[in-house]
Design a protein around this motif. Structure first.
Motif, short mmCIF file in Angstrom:
data_model
loop_
_atom_site.label_atom_id
_atom_site.label_comp_id
_atom_site.label_asym_id
_atom_site.label_seq_id
_atom_site.Cartn_x
_atom_site.Cartn_y
_atom_site.Cartn_z
N ARG A 53 0.81 -1.23 0.00
CA ARG A 53 0.00 0.00 0.00
C ARG A 53 0.84 1.29 0.00
O ARG A 53 0.54 2.20 -0.78
N PRO A 54 1.90 1.42 0.81
CA PRO A 54 2.67 2.67 0.77
C PRO A 54 3.33 2.92 -0.59
O PRO A 54 3.41 4.06 -1.04
N SER A 61 0.43 9.40 -5.74
CA SER A 61 0.83 10.78 -5.46
C SER A 61 1.65 11.35 -6.61
O SER A 61 1.39 12.48 -7.06
N ARG A 62 2.62 10.60 -7.11
CA ARG A 62 3.41 11.07 -8.25
C ARG A 62 2.55 11.27 -9.49
O ARG A 62 2.78 12.19 -10.28
N SER A 63 1.55 10.41 -9.65
CA SER A 63 0.67 10.51 -10.82
C SER A 63 -0.18 11.77 -10.79
O SER A 63 -0.65 12.23 -11.83
N THR A 64 -0.36 12.33 -9.60
CA THR A 64 -1.12 13.58 -9.46
C THR A 64 -0.20 14.78 -9.30
O THR A 64 -0.64 15.84 -8.89
N ASP A 65 1.07 14.58 -9.63
CA ASP A 65 2.09 15.63 -9.48
C ASP A 65 2.16 16.14 -8.04
O ASP A 65 2.39 17.32 -7.80
N GLU A 72 -2.13 11.44 2.98
CA GLU A 72 -3.56 11.63 2.72
C GLU A 72 -4.17 10.37 2.10
O GLU A 72 -5.24 9.92 2.49
N LEU A 73 -3.45 9.78 1.17
CA LEU A 73 -3.94 8.56 0.52
C LEU A 73 -4.01 7.40 1.51
O LEU A 73 -4.98 6.65 1.52
N LEU A 74 -2.98 7.26 2.33
CA LEU A 74 -2.95 6.15 3.29
C LEU A 74 -4.03 6.30 4.36
O LEU A 74 -4.55 5.30 4.86
N LEU A 83 -10.89 12.01 -4.06
CA LEU A 83 -9.70 12.68 -3.54
C LEU A 83 -9.10 13.65 -4.57
O LEU A 83 -8.20 14.40 -4.26
N GLY A 84 -9.59 13.58 -5.80
CA GLY A 84 -9.11 14.48 -6.83
C GLY A 84 -8.22 13.83 -7.87
O GLY A 84 -7.57 14.53 -8.65
#
Length: 133
Positions: A53-54, A61-65, A72-74, A83-84
């Motif tokens: 998961r991490p 996170s990288r995919s959303t720049d 936040e994701l975890l 989440l956007g």
């Protein structure tokens, strides 16, 4: 085609052990009209998904720049879209998952828009298990 050095397959200990399909039938025991996809998907070992998961959160996170942070994701149980995570970010994520783990993610699967990080990680573990001979 060679695998890039930064690409790494899902670790074998992340994947569930070989098991018969969830319908309990081996492929040669099924009637011609039965497909393995008709059976329920195999359960995902929670420790395998937890370990991954991490790493998946970092890819998202990288995919959303970096607009959505790893923490936040975890911490979230919300769907990625809530989440956007945009469709462009999902495309980037699918590319990153394929490049990193060698697992193909079908963007036509609408559940990618309705699942959170936990669901995505579970799906990747299942896809990795299906791809492992």
């Amino acid at each position: 085609m060679s695998t890039p050095e930064h690409s790494r397959p899902l670790p074998p200990d992340i994947l569930p052990p070989d098991a018969p399909p969830s319908d309990g039938k081996a492929p040669h025991e099924r009637a011609p009209h039965e497909r393995a996809s008709d059976a329920l998907p195999p359960a995902v070992p929670s420790d395998a998904a937890e370990a991954l998961r991490p790493q998946v959160a970092a890819l998202v996170s990288r995919s959303t720049d970096g607009l959505i942070g790893v923490r936040e994701l975890l911490d979230s149980t919300e769907p990625l879209a809530a989440l956007g995570v945009s469709s462009l970010s999902l495309l980037r994520l699918a590319d990153a998952v394929e490049e990193t783990y060698g697992v193909f993610v079908d963007l036509g699967d609408r559940t990618l828009h309705t699942e959170g990080l936990r669901g995505l990680t579970d799906r990747l573990v299942r896809l990795g298990a299906e791809a492992t001979p």
